[in-house]
Each structure stands twice: as C-alpha cells, then as structure tokens.
Design a protein around this motif. Structure first.
Motif, short mmCIF file in Angstrom:
data_model
loop_
_atom_site.label_atom_id
_atom_site.label_comp_id
_atom_site.label_asym_id
_atom_site.label_seq_id
_atom_site.Cartn_x
_atom_site.Cartn_y
_atom_site.Cartn_z
N SER A 36 0.79 -1.27 0.08
CA SER A 36 -0.15 0.23 -0.16
C SER A 36 0.76 1.12 -0.09
CB SER A 36 -1.03 0.16 1.12
OG SER A 36 -0.19 0.07 2.31
N THR A 39 1.68 2.02 -3.32
CA THR A 39 0.85 2.45 -4.28
C THR A 39 0.60 4.20 -4.01
OG1 THR A 39 -0.50 0.55 -4.12
CG2 THR A 39 -1.82 2.28 -4.30
N LEU A 79 -7.57 -0.24 0.61
CA LEU A 79 -6.66 -1.16 0.56
C LEU A 79 -6.50 -2.14 1.84
CD1 LEU A 79 -3.70 0.26 -1.63
CD2 LEU A 79 -5.41 -1.47 -2.18
N GLU A 511 -6.74 -1.30 -7.37
CA GLU A 511 -6.47 -2.69 -7.68
C GLU A 511 -6.25 -3.15 -9.17
OE1 GLU A 511 -8.99 -4.84 -3.97
OE2 GLU A 511 -10.00 -3.91 -5.46
N ARG A 538 -2.58 -3.23 -7.38
CA ARG A 538 -2.63 -4.12 -5.97
C ARG A 538 -3.49 -5.40 -6.36
NH1 ARG A 538 0.83 -2.10 -4.97
NH2 ARG A 538 1.66 -4.15 -4.84
#
Length: 755
Positions: A36, A39, A79, A511, A538
């Motif tokens: 995460s 991200t 997430l 995602e 993700r």
C-alpha cells in the motif's frame, strides 16, 4: 461576535505533523495490504492510479508525494485488510445493522462476494454473478423503463460511465442522476447560462500567474488539501488571498507543508489569507455586491479607468442593468445581509483593484443554497468587470469533490438530453435514444414518494444517506421492486431494499483490473478538464470481485435485446475499445484518447469560455442583476438559525474514516451543534448541554434530531453548524436551489430546543 477565546479551536496549522498523524492512525486502523505504501508513492503520477478522493488536478511535474492526508486515507481505506464476508451477514440481520454508525458499517471492510437480500431471514446471502445479472435483467425488462433510475456516484471511470449512460438510454430513459446533483449542479447550470460552459475556466498553470484569489465557501484544508501546495507557492511569490467563509477554516489561515523539513521542524507555517471575512451563512450575494459596488464607485472616481469597459463592450451583455442594481442597493442593506462591515468589504475591494489577474475560487458554500445560482452569478459579475475570465492567470474555479464527477457528465451521465450528442449515439449504435428529460436527485426522491420510481441501480455512492429528508425517503425506498448497489464497502444505503435486491462488490481503482486482453487502464477527468490514465497494481481484495465495467456489461446483456453493435464482451475484455467509442462520440475533445491518456499532467479537452468563446444564448458573457441579497428564502426570526452542514477532515463525503475533526479542535464525537457563545447566552444554553434541532421549513413535515451536544465555536451570529450526513434529515426536499435543484445544505432553517 463571540471572542475566539470563548470557543474551541485547533491551535496548529493545516498540514504539518497533525496530517502525518492522521495518516498513521488510518494505517493502524485499516491495516492495509502489503504494497500500500508503494501505491501511495505512485498515486496521482504517470503509470500509477488516480486518487479516488477529490478531483484536484494532477501536475505535469508531481511532488515526491503527490497525495494529501485525505487522499492517503481514501487509498488506505480501499486497501484495508478487513473483509466483509457472507459469514458477517449470516451473523447480523439488516434491521440490526441499521442501528450501526456510518463509520462502523464501512469499518467491516471490503465486500467479497455478490449478495442477494433474503427478506424471509432479513439477511444478505451469497449468490452467483450470473444469478444476479439474470434476476436484475429480468426485473428491468418487465418494468416501464422510465420508472428505473441509474445513479452514479462520481467515482466510476470515464469508460464505465460512458457505457452506463449508453445502457440507460438503450433501456429507454435519461434517468441518470449523479452526485453532482447534490453539490455542483448549481455550477453546471449557472456557468453554462452565464459563460456558455458548465465547468470552471482555470487550469493549474493559472495559479502560477495570478495576483489575487478570492475564496467563497470552500474549505481547502479538508476537502482538497493538495490545493494547499500551489496556494502556498502563490502566496510566497506575492499573490493575495481573500477569504469569505462563515467558519475560519485552518487550510485558508496557515499551512505547514509536510514536504518541507524546515517548516516541519520549526512549526512555522505559511500564512495564507491576507483577509478572512466571516460573513453570515447565505450572505455571499450581499458580500460580493459590496465588492462590486466599491469597484463601480472607484471606476467613476477615477474617470472610467478601473473597469475593463472595452472587454465588456466586446464580450458581455447586461452590464448596465447590473450597474443600476448595484447603484440602487444601499450599503446599509449590504452590511445587514452579509454580516460584514463596509470597511472590510472595501479593503477586500482594494486587493481586487490592485491585482492584474484574479481567480475566483468557490465550493459548496456557494452552490448549496436556495439562491445558489445567484451566488455564482455575482462572482461571475465580479470577475467580468475587469476581464478576469478568458486569459492566463485569471478565471473562475469551482473546486469539485468526487474524483470523476465532472468527467461522468462529460461522457453522457446527464438527466438533461440536450447535454448529450444523442444523434451521434443513434448513428453509432443503431437505436432511437429517448429525448424526454430524466430525473435529477430531487425528482428521484419525489418519484420514490409518489411511487413513480420502481427500480434503482447505484453505481457506487451512498445515495440514501446523502440526500435530504431521509426520514421521509427511507420508508418509501422499500416499496420499490428492484434495488441494486455496486460498491466496495457496506453503507447505510445497502440496508434498505426493494422486493428484489442485490449488493454487488466491485474492484477498487487501486487494484489490478485483469481482463481477457490483460491489465486494464481507466481514465478520469479532474476539475481542470484534464484527462488522466489510471492503472491499479494491487491484488484484488477477493477473487470474487468484478470490475465496475464487467458488472454494468453483465446487467446490460441480460436486459437489452440483441444488437450486433453492442459488443459488451469485447468492451469488457479491452477498455481501449470503449475509449475509441468515446473519441468517436466526442471527437473534438477526446480524439486519440488512447494515445494521449498518459500525457504528463493529463490531456486538456478544452474550454470555450477560456478562449472567450461564449456559447450562451446571446453569444456573450452574461452580467446579472439579482433581486435578492440573501441566498436563503426563509426570513430571519427570533429563535431561527441558519444551519450549515459541514464535513470533518476525517471523512470524505459520507465515508467517515474516524472521529477526529482535528482542524476544528473537535475529537471523538460527531453528534454536535457548533454555535456562537453569544447566541448560546441569548438562548440560555451551556457548553456540553444536549439539545434538539428542529426543522423550521414550514412545509407541513416534522423534522427533528435529538441528543446533539452544544459546542461553543467561532461563528457569525445566527449561524450554526453540524455534520453531514447526520444532519441531512433536517433539510426539506423542497429546500434547494431554484434553478438546479441542488439541495440547500448551507443555510437550513432550524430551531434549537433544550432537552
């Protein structure tokens, strides 16, 4: 007005260590999936994903961390490792869950399986995707198309939004309300009428050139924190910021940049506003009239050299009527309705006159009023007087909320058929699109009450929680034949169900969206009309999730008759094909969309008003002469207050991340009413006392919320505040902007009753 020392307050600046603590607390609470942080590092950058929070622009040259506190919270929230599984629903009835808070519902985590509501057990039970699609399509085929509503929240991509709007029209209606109906529909209506374009005229580069910014009803620190970076830079190079807002919001007072070690270590922030004028809730028309009246007087005193008369003669209409209205409006009335002194408004006017390039920035503090149109029209008047629309470093800048709410309208999600190239769609897909206007949010609610609406499909969002008059709408909701909610997490709207009801979990934007042709890119539009590619990396929260595109296509296939031009499977397999369709439908704005979507800073789809091409009825920019000075239509009276519904810095729209409204000094609670200590004394109230707010709309319907804690706060006399969406039940369905029907949540007439 009350002394600040009598009220609660946050002593620090916006940003700084407090912002970092907010992110860390969300990390601890959500326990996000591995990766995460990577991200976040790629958020709002080329090759990464575009934030699902606000619609602020993405710069060509991003910062090391191109996310803010709220953007980080939105990503970590998505997430999370928490999962809301079929086992959870087996343990909790829907009726029981209605007693849970908004925060606790969403805190259960990501939805993992498609679900069907079983009325006999009052529980959601798992089902297959095909079962859901077949049942939903079967119901839609038997219903009168105009009784169905296809709502969109503002998060879905341009690709999904385009197909969703196409699906609705193929089904036979234009019932395509979206979240813009609840916030910036006033902008779309007003700017379209006044300058011929329904969106703001600024781009990010304008903030590097402007000499002054005038803010009206926009809370940068909470609702669009990434704006604080260009705002800070502008102030440091000498730009002046003048703020009009009933509440002293920290983001427009002082900012400590978390990416500047010197500021973090010293605790010394950048002072943002050179003037901060706390006008009455609903007093913006009067305040801007005061600015304009001062400018007109200075132009006359200086022999006509202040106002841009050449620009007005060439580009505008209605100026003489506006000037006559300003001349006929007394300073006494302006001061009374605005709650400001003439001296303060004239000082703000001096800043305006000293600036060569001015940007007018506003948020829902202007749009969510009964006379929200006139609020925006007065700001347009102010900017037009000196030619501040249609040149670099100047313009009008509505700050949008949800990440793609502007873009959804661009590609066809609109209840107004005149905004959509229907003839083009007819040629592309071989059908006769419906031409009758569809329902906006208010019309949907009215249709629920009178039984006209029989089906609701929600593409994201929390419609039932976001609307006004919830106490009347919730019972009507369950009389529908079909309700479908496409979502990532559980919320209150999912707890009221039609006779056939499905809850369908989708992928989040962060995602990976893996389809037959490989990983898929989606696109979104920011507040500055720039289009950005977004690529999630993700792993999905569950193997049972489908993309929003796949869900829309799956329902459409089961609903619509066969048509060789409707290639739902191909479009789901390769979103580039949908972008080709968008480019075909809107060639001037989206040509070569696939080739341009990862252009640094996004590709610009253009804005005619920025080029001083006025696509209005007259072909010119429009001055207006308002026949009112207050944006509310309810007269002042003893014991009547103007309630502003507000958001905390620990929420985004109806999503409540936590109970810390740090930037206002309020911790651990949301059941509050903020009120001036002088008003408290006059009403005989004390801090911490529990009171009720009672609606005072006088429309024959009782509205009441009990158990609110009195909190002394620095507000103008007669103006009080409390949290959205908890106080939405106090807003009458008929209390909306007269032109756009945007619910008026910023000056709701209420009374206070002591417990």
């Amino acid at each position: 007005m009350a002394r600040p020392s009598d009220t609660i307050d946050y002593k620090g600046a916006s940003g700084g260590w407090g912002s970092l603590r907010g992110i860390v607390e969300t990390l601890a609470r959500e326990r996000p999936s591995a990766g995460s942080l990577n991200t976040l590092r790629r958020q709002n950058k080329k090759g990464g994903f575009m934030c699902t929070s606000c619609a602020w622009g993405k710069p060509k040259h991003p910062h090391a961390f191109e996310f803010c506190e709220n953007g980080a919270k939105a990503t970590l929230w998505e997430l999370t490792t928490h999962r809301c599984t079929p086992e959870f629903f087996a343990s909790h009835s829907v009726t029981e869950l209605r007693g849970w808070s908004d925060h606790d519902l969403e805190q259960q985590g990501r939805l993992t399986h498609p679900l069907r509501y079983d009325a006999a057990s009052d529980r959601y039970v798992p089902c297959s995707w095909q079962e859901a699609f077949a049942a939903i399509g079967g119901e839609l085929k038997t219903l009168e198309p105009k009784s169905a509503v296809f709502y969109a929240s503002g998060r879905a991509s341009l690709e999904t939004s385009y197909l969703y709007a196409l699906f609705a029209r193929l089904h036979g209606h234009n019932n395509l309300p979206d979240s813009s109906n609840m916030c910036h529909e006033t902008t779309s209506v007003a700017l379209n009428a006044l300058i011929g374009c329904p969106v703001g005229t600024c781009v990010l580069e304008d903030f590097e050139q402007c000499d002054a910014m005038f803010f009206f009803g926009q809370n940068t620190g909470t609702n669009s924190p990434r704006f604080l970076h260009p705002l800070q830079q502008a102030v440091e190079r000498g730009c002046k910021v003048v703020t009009f807002n009933p509440i002293r919001e920290k983001g427009l007072i002082s900012f400590i940049n978390p990416q500047r070690p010197g500021q973090m270590l010293s605790g010394q922030g950048t002072e943002i506003s050179c003037q901060y004028l706390q006008l009455r809730a609903g007093g913006d028309i009067a305040a801007i009239m005061g600015l304009c009246k001062f400018v007109l007087a200075e132009d006359e005193r200086q022999g006509g050299t202040v106002i841009d008369h050449a620009f007005i003669a060439q580009h505008c209409t209605g100026f003489d009527a506006f000037r006559a209205r300003a001349d006929a409006t007394s300073w006494e009335r302006i001061e009374q309705e605005s709650g400001l002194s003439r001296a303060d408004m004239e000082a703000a006017g001096q800043v305006y006159l000293a600036a060569e390039r001015v940007i007018g920035v506003y948020g829902m503090g202007l749009t969510q009023h009964v006379h929200g149109f006139e609020n925006i029209a007065m700001l347009v008047n102010l900017l037009l007087m000196r030619g501040h629309i249609g040149r670099p470093g100047a313009g009008i800048c509505p700050v949008r909320g949800h990440s793609n709410v502007q873009g959804q309208r661009t590609v066809g999600i609109a209840e107004k058929p005149e905004l959509v190239p229907l003839d083009k769609l007819a040629d592309q897909f071989g059908f006769d699109p419906p031409r009758e206007p569809g329902m906006n949010t208010v019309a949907v609610c009215e249709g629920l009450l009178d039984g006209q609406v029989q089906a609701f499909i929600g593409l994201g969002g929390n419609f039932l929680r976001a609307i006004p008059d919830q106490g009347r709408i919730e019972p009507a909701w369950e009389r529908m034949r079909l309700t479908v909610q496409i979502a990532t997490k559980l919320n209150r709207s999912h707890l009221f169900n039609g006779r056939t009801s499905y809850l369908l979990p989708c992928l989040g934007r962060s995602e990976e969206d893996l389809q037959a042709s490989g990983p898929q890119t989606v696109t979104v539009e920011d507040s500055f009309s720039h289009i950005h590619g977004s690529l999630g990396h993700r792993p999905p929260a569950s193997e049972h999730l489908l993309s929003e595109m796949a869900i829309v296509a799956g329902i459409a296939k089961e609903t619509l008759p066969s048509n060789p031009r409707l290639r739902w499977d191909d479009w789901t397999a390769d979103y580039a094909l949908v972008r080709d369709l968008i480019a075909e439908t809107y060639p001037d704005e989206f040509h070569d969309m696939n080739g341009r979507m990862f252009q640094p800073g996004g590709f610009y789809r253009g804005n005619p008003a920025r080029e001083r091409v006025w696509k209005t009825e007259s072909g010119r920019a429009q001055f207006t002469a308002p026949d009112m000075l207050a944006a509310t239509d309810v007269e002042d009276a003893d014991g009547r207050y103007r309630l502003m519904t507000i958001r905390s810095n620990d929420q985004f729209n109806t999503t409540i991340y936590g109970y810390s409204d740090r930037l206002r000094g309020i911790e651990g609670k949301r059941d509050v009413v903020l009120i001036n200590p002088d008003d408290m004394r006059r009403a005989g109230l004390s801090a911490g006392q529990r009171v009720s707010l009672v609606g005072d709309a006088d429309d024959g319907h009782a509205r009441r919320i009990d158990g609110l804690e009195v909190v002394p706060f620095n507000l103008p006399d007669g103006s009080i505040a409390g949290y959205y969406p908890e106080l939405n039940p106090l807003i009458s369905l008929q209390h909306h902007d007269r032109r756009s029907k945007t619910p008026a949540g910023k000056a709701v007439p209420v009374r206070i009753e002591a417990a």
